[in-house]
Design a protein around this motif. Structure first.
Motif, short mmCIF file in Angstrom:
data_model
loop_
_atom_site.label_atom_id
_atom_site.label_comp_id
_atom_site.label_asym_id
_atom_site.label_seq_id
_atom_site.Cartn_x
_atom_site.Cartn_y
_atom_site.Cartn_z
N MET A 90 35.34 -50.73 27.25
CA MET A 90 34.98 -49.32 27.20
C MET A 90 35.59 -48.70 25.95
SD MET A 90 35.64 -46.18 29.93
CE MET A 90 34.55 -46.82 31.20
N LEU A 91 34.74 -48.08 25.14
CA LEU A 91 35.16 -47.48 23.87
C LEU A 91 34.80 -46.01 23.87
CD1 LEU A 91 33.76 -50.28 21.51
CD2 LEU A 91 36.07 -50.13 22.48
N LEU A 92 35.44 -45.25 23.00
CA LEU A 92 35.18 -43.82 22.87
C LEU A 92 34.61 -43.54 21.49
CD1 LEU A 92 35.58 -40.84 23.90
CD2 LEU A 92 37.82 -40.91 22.77
N PHE A 93 33.50 -42.79 21.45
CA PHE A 93 32.94 -42.34 20.17
C PHE A 93 33.06 -40.83 20.16
CE2 PHE A 93 29.68 -41.56 16.90
CZ PHE A 93 30.11 -42.48 15.95
N MET A 94 33.94 -40.32 19.31
CA MET A 94 34.37 -38.92 19.38
C MET A 94 34.24 -38.24 18.02
SD MET A 94 35.98 -36.81 21.61
CE MET A 94 36.84 -35.24 21.56
N PRO A 95 33.73 -37.01 17.97
CA PRO A 95 33.73 -36.28 16.70
C PRO A 95 35.08 -35.68 16.42
CG PRO A 95 32.74 -34.93 18.40
CD PRO A 95 33.06 -36.25 19.04
N GLY A 96 35.42 -35.56 15.15
CA GLY A 96 36.67 -34.92 14.77
C GLY A 96 36.45 -33.49 14.33
N PRO A 97 37.51 -32.71 14.18
CA PRO A 97 38.90 -33.14 14.33
C PRO A 97 39.27 -33.35 15.79
CG PRO A 97 38.79 -30.79 13.87
CD PRO A 97 37.41 -31.30 13.73
N PHE A 98 40.04 -34.43 16.04
CA PHE A 98 40.43 -34.82 17.39
C PHE A 98 41.89 -34.38 17.60
CE2 PHE A 98 40.79 -38.64 20.48
CZ PHE A 98 40.58 -37.80 21.56
N VAL A 99 42.06 -33.08 17.80
CA VAL A 99 43.41 -32.50 17.90
C VAL A 99 43.60 -31.88 19.28
CG1 VAL A 99 43.88 -32.13 15.45
CG2 VAL A 99 42.46 -30.48 16.69
N GLN A 100 43.13 -32.60 20.32
CA GLN A 100 43.17 -32.06 21.67
C GLN A 100 44.57 -31.68 22.13
OE1 GLN A 100 40.04 -32.05 21.06
NE2 GLN A 100 39.35 -32.55 23.12
N LYS A 101 45.56 -32.47 21.72
CA LYS A 101 46.93 -32.24 22.19
C LYS A 101 47.46 -30.90 21.71
CE LYS A 101 51.19 -34.87 22.83
NZ LYS A 101 51.90 -36.14 22.49
N SER A 102 47.00 -30.44 20.55
CA SER A 102 47.44 -29.16 20.01
C SER A 102 46.63 -27.99 20.57
CB SER A 102 47.33 -29.17 18.48
OG SER A 102 48.16 -30.14 17.92
N LEU A 103 45.44 -28.28 21.10
CA LEU A 103 44.56 -27.21 21.58
C LEU A 103 44.67 -26.97 23.08
CD1 LEU A 103 41.32 -28.12 19.58
CD2 LEU A 103 42.79 -26.14 19.21
N TYR A 104 44.96 -28.03 23.83
CA TYR A 104 45.03 -27.92 25.29
C TYR A 104 46.48 -28.08 25.75
CZ TYR A 104 39.95 -28.45 25.22
OH TYR A 104 38.61 -28.29 24.98
N PRO A 105 47.06 -27.03 26.32
CA PRO A 105 48.47 -27.11 26.74
C PRO A 105 48.73 -28.21 27.77
CG PRO A 105 47.71 -24.83 26.72
CD PRO A 105 46.49 -25.69 26.52
#
Length: 322
Positions: A90-105
């Motif tokens: 199982m792989l992930l294909f994700m658009p960037g910017p991938f900065v979820q940790k900074s956006l979601y508390p």
């Protein structure tokens, strides 16, 4: 004697693990591979993932099937991959910017532990304005915005979207005050921009090009380091605002703990897929994207450098996605 015996056992165990990982990589993939796209079908992310999946299937002799798991700004699909077995199934294909940790508390996974396999492709944004805006060039726009604070507004696809982050970075670096108007997606934002309900937007080059050529929107600058050959007379933002660069990209990721041998094999196959005539033509002519590819180490460096840029913007502006 006990020390030597213990060392020998440790070396034997390490060698066995290494040989096992090499054998696993040689056999990979021994079963179908799922490529998780954390957004709805029909998006650019989905289309590119399916093109790559077709090439991987042909190369491996095993299906590489795209599965859409939209929701929560991409976090539902990303978490599913994060918690999947580290065997490349199982792989992930994700658009960037991938900065979820900074956006979601609060997140139920750590995006930084996902294994980058490929920064598959990148695209730059174009700063476009509705023709009613009284500025023919970027310096004129900045001068107008400084003389009329908060009079201009700019559209984005939503809070914490690439267009939003780019717009906020532009405001900070250009020293202007412009009002952000978030939409639920690219289509409604672009519709209101063309009709004059909003006045400006940073939008992907490929999406903007037809409107620029038809005269429905006026292009003032592109966010790349260099001018684009499709519009060679269009200056870069950095020619007026030194150091300004904004990149959107698509990346392939694997679960934490994926063996390097498997990661390298997926990365190399993705790199080759991006160089096939079908995908290369689609990237360049359809969407003005640039194929990147490369090794996992190169992907990790590219994504880390790009994310660092956006994390600074997020911290400076206090943007959150919740």
């Amino acid at each position: 004697m006990r020390k030597f015996t213990l060392c020998g056992l440790l070396l034997s165990a390490a060698l066995a693990l290494e040989l096992g990982a090499q054998a696993q990589a040689q056999e990979y993939p021994a079963k179908p591979v799922r490529i998780i796209v954390p957004f709805a079908a029909g998006s650019t992310t989905d289309a590119l993932a399916r093109l790559i999946g077709e090439k991987l299937s042909a190369r491996w002799g095993q299906p590489a099937l795209v599965e859409n798991r939209p929701g929560a700004g991409g976090n539902i699909g990303a978490e599913a991959v994060f918690r999947s077995p580290p065997d490349g199934s199982m792989l992930l294909f994700m658009p960037g910017p991938f900065v979820q940790k900074s956006l979601y508390p609060k997140l139920n996974y750590n995006p930084e532990e996902l294994v980058p396999l490929s920064a598959a492709a990148r695209v730059y944004s174009v700063l476009v304005v509705n023709p009613k805006v009284p500025a023919q060039t970027l310096p004129e726009l900045i001068a107008y915005a400084k003389a009329n604070p908060d009079k201009l507004n700019y559209a984005s696809q939503g809070i914490a979207s690439a267009a939003h982050l780019t717009g906020e970075m532009f405001k900070g670096m250009a020293g202007v005050k412009i009002v952000h108007v978030p939409y639920k997606g690219n289509v409604p934002a672009l519709t209101d921009l063309v009709s004059g309900q909003v006045e400006m937007m940073f939008i992907n080059f490929g999406s903007a090009l037809p409107y620029i050529r038809s005269g429905k929107l006026r292009a003032l600058a592109i966010s790349s380091e260099k001018r684009n050959p499709l519009l060679p007379d269009l200056p870069t933002v950095s020619e007026t605002v030194p150091g300004f660069v904004s990149t959107n990209w698509f990346g392939m990721f694997a679960p934490p703990g994926t063996p390097p041998a498997i990661a390298n094999k997926i990365s190399a196959a993705t790199h080759e897929a991006l160089r096939t005539p079908e995908i290369a033509s689609w990237l360049s002519s359809t969407n003005a994207y640039v194929a990147v590819g490369g090794t996992p180490a190169e992907a990790a460096q590219f994504i880390r450098q790009d994310n660092d840029r956006w994390i600074k913007v997020i911290k400076a502006t206090g943007i959150t996605a919740e």
